[in-house]
Design a protein around this motif. Structure first.
Motif, short mmCIF file in Angstrom:
data_model
loop_
_atom_site.label_atom_id
_atom_site.label_comp_id
_atom_site.label_asym_id
_atom_site.label_seq_id
_atom_site.Cartn_x
_atom_site.Cartn_y
_atom_site.Cartn_z
N THR A 15 -14.97 1.84 34.26
CA THR A 15 -15.35 0.43 34.39
C THR A 15 -16.78 0.31 34.92
O THR A 15 -17.58 -0.49 34.43
N GLY A 16 -17.11 1.11 35.94
CA GLY A 16 -18.47 1.08 36.48
C GLY A 16 -19.50 1.59 35.48
O GLY A 16 -20.59 1.02 35.35
N ILE A 17 -19.16 2.65 34.76
CA ILE A 17 -20.08 3.21 33.77
C ILE A 17 -20.37 2.19 32.67
O ILE A 17 -21.53 2.02 32.25
N ASN A 18 -19.34 1.49 32.21
CA ASN A 18 -19.54 0.52 31.14
C ASN A 18 -20.49 -0.60 31.56
O ASN A 18 -21.28 -1.10 30.76
N ALA A 19 -20.41 -1.02 32.82
CA ALA A 19 -21.33 -2.06 33.30
C ALA A 19 -22.77 -1.56 33.30
O ALA A 19 -23.70 -2.29 32.94
N THR A 20 -22.96 -0.32 33.71
CA THR A 20 -24.31 0.26 33.70
C THR A 20 -24.85 0.39 32.28
O THR A 20 -26.05 0.22 32.04
N LEU B 256 -25.36 12.36 26.65
CA LEU B 256 -25.47 11.47 27.82
C LEU B 256 -25.39 10.00 27.46
O LEU B 256 -25.70 9.14 28.30
N VAL B 257 -24.98 9.68 26.25
CA VAL B 257 -24.92 8.28 25.83
C VAL B 257 -23.51 7.73 26.00
O VAL B 257 -22.57 8.20 25.37
N PHE B 258 -23.36 6.75 26.87
CA PHE B 258 -22.12 6.01 27.00
C PHE B 258 -22.31 4.63 26.38
O PHE B 258 -23.32 3.98 26.62
N GLY B 259 -21.33 4.20 25.59
CA GLY B 259 -21.39 2.83 25.10
C GLY B 259 -21.72 2.66 23.64
O GLY B 259 -21.86 1.55 23.17
N GLY B 260 -21.88 3.75 22.90
CA GLY B 260 -22.08 3.61 21.46
C GLY B 260 -23.51 3.82 21.03
O GLY B 260 -24.41 4.11 21.81
N GLY B 261 -23.73 3.62 19.73
CA GLY B 261 -24.98 3.98 19.09
C GLY B 261 -26.21 3.27 19.62
O GLY B 261 -27.28 3.85 19.73
N LEU C 198 -28.02 6.98 37.25
CA LEU C 198 -27.38 5.67 37.19
C LEU C 198 -25.92 5.77 36.74
O LEU C 198 -25.04 5.12 37.31
N ILE C 199 -25.66 6.59 35.74
CA ILE C 199 -24.29 6.73 35.24
C ILE C 199 -23.41 7.35 36.32
O ILE C 199 -22.26 6.92 36.53
N ALA C 200 -23.94 8.35 37.04
CA ALA C 200 -23.15 8.98 38.10
C ALA C 200 -22.85 7.99 39.22
O ALA C 200 -21.71 7.92 39.73
N LEU C 201 -23.86 7.22 39.64
CA LEU C 201 -23.65 6.23 40.69
C LEU C 201 -22.68 5.13 40.25
O LEU C 201 -21.84 4.68 41.03
N ALA C 202 -22.81 4.72 39.00
CA ALA C 202 -21.91 3.69 38.49
C ALA C 202 -20.46 4.17 38.47
O ALA C 202 -19.53 3.41 38.77
N SER D 13 -28.98 -1.91 37.27
CA SER D 13 -29.23 -0.76 36.40
C SER D 13 -30.41 -1.02 35.47
O SER D 13 -31.25 -0.13 35.25
N ALA D 14 -30.49 -2.23 34.92
CA ALA D 14 -31.62 -2.58 34.05
C ALA D 14 -32.93 -2.52 34.82
O ALA D 14 -33.94 -2.01 34.32
N THR D 15 -32.92 -3.04 36.04
CA THR D 15 -34.14 -3.04 36.87
C THR D 15 -34.60 -1.62 37.16
O THR D 15 -35.78 -1.29 37.02
N ILE D 16 -33.67 -0.77 37.58
CA ILE D 16 -34.03 0.62 37.89
C ILE D 16 -34.52 1.34 36.65
O ILE D 16 -35.49 2.12 36.70
#
Length: 395
Positions: free
Chosen positions: A334-339, A240-245, A170-174, A154-157
Motif C-alpha cells: 500500500t505504501g509503495i503504490n502511493a510512492t 526497480l519499477v513498481f506500478g507498471g510501464g 523512496l520505495i524502501a521508506l514507503a 515522494s514527488a517533491t523528493i
C-alpha cells in the motif's frame, strides 16, 4: 515422455504462441487495458483459468516490480504449458511492439526529423497519456490523505534529489511506512493456484535475479564495455519499477539522457510513439536500445529489461499462496503504490511537461487530447494520430 504427451505439450505451446501473438497485435491502451484483453481471452474464451485464479495472478504481478501485464502473460503461459510456455507467452505478446519501435528508431536515426512538427506533437501526446495514468492511478492508489501525502512528498523528493538511488530509497521508506500504517487483515478465502514450478526452482530464480542485479554494476566497472553498460542500465530499470510501464519513464530517462546515449528529444518522441503500438510499454526500451546501438542494442535492451520480470514471476509463483495472505506484505505494498504515484507525478513535470509544453497552443492541444482520451474514451492510437497532426498545426 511418450509421443502422445509430447504432442499435447507441443500443441499447448503452439496454442500459447498463437493466442499471445494475437494479443500482442491487438492489445492497445496500456497495462490496465491489457489485463482486460487477457481476461476476455484467457478466462472467458479459452477458460485456461477461473476468475479467482486470474485475480490472484494479477495481484501477484501488481505486487512485483516490472511490467504487470507482461508478467500476467508469463504466468498464464507457465500455468498452461510450463516454463517454455511462459517464455512463448512473453515472446508472442512483446515482439510485435518491439519490431514496430525498432523500425521507428531507424527512421529517427536515418532522417533528420527531430524538429518536425509531428514529433513535437508526439511529445504533447505523452503529456495527455501520462496525465491520464496519474489520474487513474491516483484515484485507486491514493484514496486518503495519508497516501496523498506520501505521494506528494515522494514527488517533491524525486524532483529535488534526481538520482537513481533516490527512487530505491523512496520505495524502501514507503514500504516501511505502509507496514506501519496499513496492516489490513482479511478473512477472504482464496483459491490456491496450481503452478507447475517447484519451490527449489523458484528460489534459484530469485537468487539469480538478485545476483545479476548486484553483479552487473561490478562487471560494468571492470569491463568498461558499452554493451555491459546498456545491459546493466536496462536490467536495473526493469528490476526497480513498481506500478507498471509508465513508471519506467523516469528511470530510463536518468539512465539514457544524462549519459548522452539518447537525446531528450529522441527520448520523448519515442515515448510518444510507444503509445501508438500495441503490447507492453516496456518495449520503449527496445526503441532506446536501437537508437543507441542498432539491432544489437535493441536485443540487449529488450532482453535486459524483461529478464527481471521473468525471473521474479517464476521465482515467486510457488510461494504466492502464502505471501498474499500476509497483512504485513499487503501493508508494505500500500505504501509503495502511493510512492509510485508520486514518482510518476514528478516525471510528468520533468521531463514531460517542461519539454513539450512550450507555448499556449501546446497546452491547448494537450488539453484537447486529454479530453478525447479520458472523457471521449478514444483509443490511444487515435490520440497519437491526432497529436501528430496537431503538432504540425501548432508548430
Amino acid at each position: 515422455m511418450d509421443q502422445s504427451k509430447k504432442h499435447v505439450r507441443l500443441q499447448s505451446i503452439l496454442e500459447v504462441l498463437w493466442v499471445s501473438l494475437k494479443l500482442g497485435i491487438t492489445s492497445f491502451g496500456g497495462p490496465v487495458a491489457h489485463l482486460g484483453y487477457f481476461h476476455d481471452e484467457y478466462v472467458r474464451r479459452k477458460k485456461w483459468l477461473d476468475e479467482r485464479s486470474f485475480a490472484d495472478l494479477v495481484a501477484l504481478c501488481q505486487f512485483l516490480p516490472g511490467p504487470a501485464s507482461s508478467q500476467v502473460g508469463i504466468g498464464i503461459g507457465t500455468i498452461r504449458a510450463g516454463l517454455l510456455g511462459g517464455f512463448i507467452a512473453w515472446f508472442g505478446f512483446t515482439m510485435p511492439s518491439v519490431i514496430a519501435l525498432v523500425l521507428f528508431a531507424f527512421v529517427m536515426k536515418g532522417f533528420d526529423i527531430g524538429n518536425v512538427g509531428w514529433i513535437h506533437g508526439l511529445k504533447i501526446v505523452a503529456v495527455a497519456i501520462v496525465a491520464q495514468a496519474i489520474l487513474g492511478m491516483g484515484q485507486k492508489l491514493t484514496p486518503d490523505r495519508k497516501r496523498v501525502t506520501i505521494a506528494i512528498v515522494s514527488a517533491t523528493i524525486t524532483l529535488i534529489w534526481q538520482t537513481t538511488i533516490s527512487q530505491i530509497v523512496l520505495i524502501a521508506l514507503a514500504a516501511l511506512i505502509g507496514l506501519l500504517l496499513y496492516q489490513e487483515k482479511t478473512d477472504m478465502e482464496r483459491t490456491a493456484l496450481q503452478i507447475p514450478v517447484s519451490r527449489t526452482l523458484g528460489m534459484i530464480c530469485i537468487a539469480l535475479f538478485l545476483a545479476i542485479l548486484v553483479g552487473l554494476p561490478i562487471l560494468r566497472g571492470i569491463t568498461s564495455q558499452h554493451w555491459m553498460e546498456l545491459f546493466d542500465s536496462f536490467y536495473r530499470s526493469g528490476s526497480l519499477v513498481f506500478g507498471g510501464g509508465h513508471v519506467v519513464l523516469p528511470l530510463l530517462e536518468r539512465e539514457m539522457v544524462p549519459t548522452g546515449w539518447v537525446s531528450e528529444e529522441n527520448f520523448l518522441s519515442g515515448y510518444g510513439i510507444t503509445q501508438a503500438v500495441p503490447g507492453p510499454l516496456f518495449t520503449f526500451a527496445s526503441y532506446l536500445g536501437a537508437i543507441n546501438g542498432g539491432i544489437f542494442g535493441a536485443v540487449i535492451a529488450t532482453f535486459a529489461i524483461f529478464l527481471p520480470a521473468y525471473l521474479l514471476v517464476i521465482g515467486t509463483l510457488p510461494f504466492w499462496n502464502v505471501l498474499r495472505s500476509n497483512p504485513k506484505i499487503q501493508g508494505a505494498l500500500t505504501g509503495i503504490n502511493a510512492t509510485v504515484v508520486g514518482i510518476l507525478l514528478a516525471a510528468f513535470y520533468n521531463p514531460i511537461w517542461t519539454s513539450a509544453i512550450l507555448h499556449p497552443a501546446d497546452f491547448a492541444l494537450a488539453a484537447i487530447l486529454f479530453i478525447l482520451l479520458v472523457f471521449w474514451k478514444l483509443p490511444p492510437w487515435v490520440i497519437v494520430i491526432a497529436g501528430a497532426i496537431g503538432g504540425i498545426l501548432v508548430s
